[in-house]
Design a protein around this motif. Structure first.
Motif, PDB file in Angstrom:
ATOM      1  N   GLY A 184       0.809  -1.212   0.000  1.00 49.61           N
ATOM      2  CA  GLY A 184       0.000   0.000   0.000  1.00 49.61           C
ATOM      3  C   GLY A 184       0.846   1.267   0.000  1.00 49.61           C
ATOM      4  O   GLY A 184       2.039   1.239   0.329  1.00 49.61           O
ATOM      5  N   ALA A 185       0.186   2.378  -0.360  1.00 47.86           N
ATOM      6  CA  ALA A 185       0.889   3.670  -0.445  1.00 47.86           C
ATOM      7  C   ALA A 185       1.335   4.137   0.934  1.00 47.86           C
ATOM      8  O   ALA A 185       2.332   4.840   1.068  1.00 47.86           O
ATOM      9  CB  ALA A 185      -0.022   4.708  -1.086  1.00 47.86           C
ATOM     10  N   GLN A 186       0.583   3.736   1.954  1.00 51.15           N
ATOM     11  CA  GLN A 186       0.958   4.189   3.307  1.00 51.15           C
ATOM     12  C   GLN A 186       2.286   3.561   3.742  1.00 51.15           C
ATOM     13  O   GLN A 186       3.102   4.211   4.376  1.00 51.15           O
ATOM     14  CB  GLN A 186      -0.142   3.853   4.301  1.00 51.15           C
ATOM     15  CG  GLN A 186       0.123   4.530   5.630  1.00 51.15           C
ATOM     16  CD  GLN A 186      -1.051   4.453   6.556  1.00 51.15           C
ATOM     17  OE1 GLN A 186      -2.194   4.532   6.141  1.00 51.15           O
ATOM     18  NE2 GLN A 186      -0.794   4.283   7.843  1.00 51.15           N
ATOM     19  N   GLU A 286       4.744  12.774  -4.614  1.00 52.48           N
ATOM     20  CA  GLU A 286       3.428  12.930  -5.245  1.00 52.48           C
ATOM     21  C   GLU A 286       2.613  11.676  -4.976  1.00 52.48           C
ATOM     22  O   GLU A 286       2.953  10.602  -5.471  1.00 52.48           O
ATOM     23  CB  GLU A 286       3.637  13.135  -6.739  1.00 52.48           C
ATOM     24  CG  GLU A 286       2.394  12.975  -7.555  1.00 52.48           C
ATOM     25  CD  GLU A 286       2.659  13.115  -9.041  1.00 52.48           C
ATOM     26  OE1 GLU A 286       2.038  13.973  -9.650  1.00 52.48           O
ATOM     27  OE2 GLU A 286       3.490  12.357  -9.590  1.00 52.48           O
ATOM     28  N   ASP A 287       1.564  11.836  -4.181  1.00 54.98           N
ATOM     29  CA  ASP A 287       0.713  10.704  -3.823  1.00 54.98           C
ATOM     30  C   ASP A 287      -0.467  10.693  -4.801  1.00 54.98           C
ATOM     31  O   ASP A 287      -1.351  11.539  -4.729  1.00 54.98           O
ATOM     32  CB  ASP A 287       0.260  10.941  -2.366  1.00 54.98           C
ATOM     33  CG  ASP A 287      -0.637   9.857  -1.841  1.00 54.98           C
ATOM     34  OD1 ASP A 287      -1.065   9.008  -2.627  1.00 54.98           O
ATOM     35  OD2 ASP A 287      -0.927   9.876  -0.633  1.00 54.98           O
ATOM     36  N   GLU A 288      -0.430   9.763  -5.726  1.00 54.37           N
ATOM     37  CA  GLU A 288      -1.419   9.783  -6.825  1.00 54.37           C
ATOM     38  C   GLU A 288      -2.381   8.598  -6.764  1.00 54.37           C
ATOM     39  O   GLU A 288      -2.637   7.958  -7.778  1.00 54.37           O
ATOM     40  CB  GLU A 288      -0.675   9.776  -8.166  1.00 54.37           C
ATOM     41  CG  GLU A 288      -0.217  11.127  -8.643  1.00 54.37           C
ATOM     42  CD  GLU A 288      -1.354  12.021  -9.114  1.00 54.37           C
ATOM     43  OE1 GLU A 288      -2.189  12.390  -8.287  1.00 54.37           O
ATOM     44  OE2 GLU A 288      -1.390  12.358 -10.295  1.00 54.37           O
ATOM     45  N   VAL A 289      -2.914   8.319  -5.584  1.00 54.30           N
ATOM     46  CA  VAL A 289      -3.724   7.097  -5.479  1.00 54.30           C
ATOM     47  C   VAL A 289      -5.093   7.183  -6.157  1.00 54.30           C
ATOM     48  O   VAL A 289      -5.732   6.171  -6.372  1.00 54.30           O
ATOM     49  CB  VAL A 289      -3.897   6.651  -3.999  1.00 54.30           C
ATOM     50  CG1 VAL A 289      -2.575   6.307  -3.368  1.00 54.30           C
ATOM     51  CG2 VAL A 289      -4.622   7.703  -3.184  1.00 54.30           C
ATOM     52  N   PHE A 290      -5.537   8.421  -6.496  1.00 51.64           N
ATOM     53  CA  PHE A 290      -6.886   8.531  -7.083  1.00 51.64           C
ATOM     54  C   PHE A 290      -6.885   8.830  -8.580  1.00 51.64           C
ATOM     55  O   PHE A 290      -7.944   8.972  -9.173  1.00 51.64           O
ATOM     56  CB  PHE A 290      -7.665   9.673  -6.401  1.00 51.64           C
ATOM     57  CG  PHE A 290      -7.830   9.508  -4.926  1.00 51.64           C
ATOM     58  CD1 PHE A 290      -8.655   8.527  -4.411  1.00 51.64           C
ATOM     59  CD2 PHE A 290      -7.162  10.341  -4.036  1.00 51.64           C
ATOM     60  CE1 PHE A 290      -8.806   8.378  -3.042  1.00 51.64           C
ATOM     61  CE2 PHE A 290      -7.311  10.198  -2.672  1.00 51.64           C
ATOM     62  CZ  PHE A 290      -8.132   9.206  -2.172  1.00 51.64           C
ATOM     63  N   GLY A 314       1.717   5.199  -5.895  1.00 51.61           N
ATOM     64  CA  GLY A 314       0.436   4.729  -6.428  1.00 51.61           C
ATOM     65  C   GLY A 314      -0.084   3.585  -5.580  1.00 51.61           C
ATOM     66  O   GLY A 314       0.641   3.052  -4.730  1.00 51.61           O
ATOM     67  N   SER A 315      -1.342   3.223  -5.791  1.00 52.91           N
ATOM     68  CA  SER A 315      -1.937   2.155  -4.975  1.00 52.91           C
ATOM     69  C   SER A 315      -3.108   1.540  -5.720  1.00 52.91           C
ATOM     70  O   SER A 315      -3.748   2.205  -6.541  1.00 52.91           O
ATOM     71  CB  SER A 315      -2.420   2.746  -3.661  1.00 52.91           C
ATOM     72  OG  SER A 315      -3.241   1.830  -2.987  1.00 52.91           O
ATOM     73  N   LEU A 316      -3.389   0.290  -5.407  1.00 48.70           N
ATOM     74  CA  LEU A 316      -4.571  -0.333  -5.994  1.00 48.70           C
ATOM     75  C   LEU A 316      -5.752  -0.300  -5.038  1.00 48.70           C
ATOM     76  O   LEU A 316      -6.851  -0.679  -5.403  1.00 48.70           O
ATOM     77  CB  LEU A 316      -4.275  -1.801  -6.347  1.00 48.70           C
ATOM     78  CG  LEU A 316      -3.369  -2.035  -7.544  1.00 48.70           C
ATOM     79  CD1 LEU A 316      -3.290  -3.512  -7.846  1.00 48.70           C
ATOM     80  CD2 LEU A 316      -3.889  -1.287  -8.767  1.00 48.70           C
ATOM     81  N   SER A 317      -5.514   0.155  -3.793  1.00 49.66           N
ATOM     82  CA  SER A 317      -6.617   0.009  -2.829  1.00 49.66           C
ATOM     83  C   SER A 317      -7.772   0.966  -3.083  1.00 49.66           C
ATOM     84  O   SER A 317      -8.856   0.741  -2.578  1.00 49.66           O
ATOM     85  CB  SER A 317      -6.132   0.069  -1.386  1.00 49.66           C
ATOM     86  OG  SER A 317      -5.299   1.133  -1.171  1.00 49.66           O
ATOM     87  N   LYS A 318      -7.547   2.013  -3.886  1.00 50.48           N
ATOM     88  CA  LYS A 318      -8.687   2.901  -4.176  1.00 50.48           C
ATOM     89  C   LYS A 318      -9.559   2.340  -5.291  1.00 50.48           C
ATOM     90  O   LYS A 318     -10.669   2.800  -5.498  1.00 50.48           O
ATOM     91  CB  LYS A 318      -8.200   4.315  -4.530  1.00 50.48           C
ATOM     92  CG  LYS A 318      -7.469   4.996  -3.412  1.00 50.48           C
ATOM     93  CD  LYS A 318      -8.368   5.234  -2.199  1.00 50.48           C
ATOM     94  CE  LYS A 318      -7.557   5.443  -0.951  1.00 50.48           C
ATOM     95  NZ  LYS A 318      -8.291   5.251   0.290  1.00 50.48           N
TER      96      LYS A 318
HETATM   97  C1  LIG Z   1      -4.323  10.211  -0.528  1.00 50.16           C
HETATM   98  C2  LIG Z   1      -4.041   8.849   0.048  1.00 50.16           C
HETATM   99  N1  LIG Z   1      -2.812   8.319  -0.053  1.00 50.16           N
HETATM  100  C3  LIG Z   1      -2.523   7.109   0.452  1.00 50.16           C
HETATM  101  C4  LIG Z   1      -3.464   6.361   1.107  1.00 50.16           C
HETATM  102  C5  LIG Z   1      -3.082   5.003   1.643  1.00 50.16           C
HETATM  103  O1  LIG Z   1      -3.220   4.090   0.600  1.00 50.16           O
HETATM  104  P1  LIG Z   1      -3.005   2.506   0.826  1.00 50.16           P
HETATM  105  O2  LIG Z   1      -4.335   1.932   1.166  1.00 50.16           O
HETATM  106  O3  LIG Z   1      -2.518   2.036  -0.504  1.00 50.16           O
HETATM  107  O4  LIG Z   1      -1.990   2.339   1.889  1.00 50.16           O
HETATM  108  C6  LIG Z   1      -4.755   6.862   1.244  1.00 50.16           C
HETATM  109  C7  LIG Z   1      -5.758   6.080   1.953  1.00 50.16           C
HETATM  110  O5  LIG Z   1      -6.777   6.531   2.365  1.00 50.16           O
HETATM  111  C8  LIG Z   1      -5.063   8.147   0.694  1.00 50.16           C
HETATM  112  O6  LIG Z   1      -6.277   8.669   0.811  1.00 50.16           O
END
Ligand SMILES: Cc1ncc(COP(=O)(O)O)c(C=O)c1O
Length: 473
Positions: A184-186, A286-290, A314-318
């Motif tokens: 995950g991105a976190q 740059e947090d681009e999860v969306f 980046g992340s797949l959780s969204k």
């Molecule tokens: C902007 C943003 N970045 C990162 C995360 C964390 O993502 P991940 O679930 O991949 O750890 C979130 C989760 O809510 C988010 O809103």
């Protein structure tokens, strides 16, 4: 916990004494733990307050508990040795202070356990919208063979798919050794913190920002500074003031469909930000999860504008929900190497299972079609939300939704306090008030994607009732 299980013939106050002593002896209550207030205990046990007072007086005289003026009844530290089973006092061994949860978050968590509450708080798509895909049918042996495709940076086939997607979407040519797969991105954020920052360092983030409520920074001794935003995103003039006064080491931002405001940084602002970061030689995360949840044209990513200056997350959780806890960092090869080393200190490699599933999901023959259907469904929900929000427009300013999962509603009238926001929980509407993301108390984040037409109707009706009450208060 505070109830008497069976009817005994001994007087109730004695049963209470026995129960408290048992809790202390079996470690349920530890030295220094606070007992509930007398009135609360009386309510739990369904007895008169005088019965509880009698029991507590006895416990004090026996030395099990202490009563301190102003701080209630506390388990006596001196009774540690009275525990019938030898045990370690773990809390005395912790080297760091714990960071207590925001009290409102605890109330939110409690409300989310109520199935009749409307969950517009969670940061995930509703189940019905998550793109479906066929689960891979590997034999155990085949899975073990896949395991051989793991490198310290992750499962190679997944790395390659991520590289291809980034190349196609952001027109940047990257190779697999610039991509680290994370849980995950976190986790990616946590690793960056480990490798790039130390206690006492300062980081600039947007104000408001979801990072404000993440404990990882505070527990590492890293200070967060919020930078005001306007319609175009983070204000670069304010950021420069901060860089000059606070010795900022890193800029972290979520430029596309930002959490919590849902807003997207303009192209012009992105260019200004990059110029500034180059002037002061500051890296940008740059947090681009969306960014894949877009139904309108979005500006180029910061990574595309300045590949050497920007670390991209980046992340797949969204898209697939947090059950696929897979994210990635795209960065300079040397930094990726260091991040990988830091990750290996915690876990040698991410389990092959979520990575194989993530790979399967992304390479499913129907993925593009399902993704397009998801975006179309989000667009429809966003448009309907905007139209129906006319009903509350006199009380709330509603942000424009161009993608992502959040809409931000700002109260138009007098100052709201934290207490005012409890009305929402009472009405079983679970939203995220702005004070979870900054010092602001006048706005709320709503995950509009979680509402069907029927839920939206109910939401706006309840919001009108709540607004009337807020105006009256
Ligand atoms: C902007 C943003 N970045 C990162 C995360 C964390 O993502 P991940 O679930 O991949 O750890 C979130 C989760 O809510 C988010 O809103």
């Amino acid at each position: 916990m505070w109830e008497l299980a069976e009817k005994k013939t001994t007087p109730i106050y004695q049963q209470i004494i026995e129960q408290v002593i048992t809790y202390i002896q079996d470690g349920t209550l530890k030295p220094g733990d606070k007992l509930p207030a007398e009135r609360k205990l009386a309510a739990f046990y369904q007895v008169n307050r005088s019965t509880v007072v009698h029991a507590l007086d006895e416990l004090v005289s026996l030395g099990w508990v202490l009563r301190r003026q102003g701080s209630g009844t506390i388990v006596n530290e001196g009774n540690w040795g009275r525990s019938t089973t030898p045990r370690v006092d773990w809390r005395s061994l912790f080297t760091q202070e714990s960071h207590p949860n925001e009290p409102f978050l605890e109330k939110i968590q409690a409300s989310l356990n109520d199935p009749s509450a409307m969950d517009l708080y969670s940061g995930e798509l509703p189940l019905g919208l998550i793109p479906d895909f066929r689960f891979p049918s590997y034999t155990w042996e085949e899975l073990l063979l896949e395991e051989k495709k793991q490198s310290p940076l992750g499962y190679r086939p997944l790395q390659q798919v991520i590289c291809q997607r980034i190349k196609a979407e952001q027109k940047i040519d990257i190779s697999s050794n610039q991509v680290l797969i994370t849980s995950g991105a976190q986790q990616a954020m946590f690793l960056l913190l480990q490798v790039m920052l130390q206690s006492g360092d300062s980081v600039a983030i947007e104000d408001p920002s979801f990072l404000y409520s993440l404990p990882i920074f505070a527990s590492a001794g890293v200070k967060l500074y919020g930078v005001e935003m306007d319609r175009e995103g983070m204000r670069v003039d304010k950021l420069e003031q901060l860089i000059l006064t606070k010795k900022i080491k890193l800029i972290i931002l979520n430029p596309t469909f930002q959490n919590p405001t849902g807003s997207t940084m303009s192209k012009r602002r992105r260019n200004e930000l990059i110029k500034l970061s180059q002037k002061y030689q500051l890296p940008i995360v740059e947090d681009e999860v969306f960014s894949e949840l877009n139904f309108s044209a979005i500006p180029p990513s910061l990574k595309e504008l300045a590949p050497y200056q920007v670390i991209h997350l980046g992340s797949l959780s969204k898209i697939f929900g947090s059950s696929i806890k897979i994210g990635w960092v795209v960065a300079d090869q040397d930094l990726i190497q260091r991040l990988s080393e830091a990750k290996q200190m915690m876990d040698f490699s991410i389990s092959i299972f979520p990575q194989v599933i993530a790979h399967t999901a992304l390479t499913d023959p129907h993925f593009e079609k399902n993704q397009a259907a998801l975006v179309a469904a989000l667009k429809q929900r966003a448009q309907a939300f905007c139209e129906e929000s006319q009903a509350i427009a006199a009380d709330w300013n509603v942000s424009k939704i161009e993608g992502g999962i959040y809409v931000y509603l700002t109260w138009r009238h007098r100052h709201l306090t934290r207490k005012d926001w409890e009305i929402f929980l009472r009405e079983k509407i679970v939203i995220a008030p702005a004070f979870l993301f900054s010092n602001d108390t006048m706005a709320m984040r709503v995950n509009y994607t979680r509402m069907t037409a029927e839920m939206r109707q109910q939401f706006f009706l309840k919001l009108q009732t709540i607004s009337n009450e807020l105006r009256r208060n």
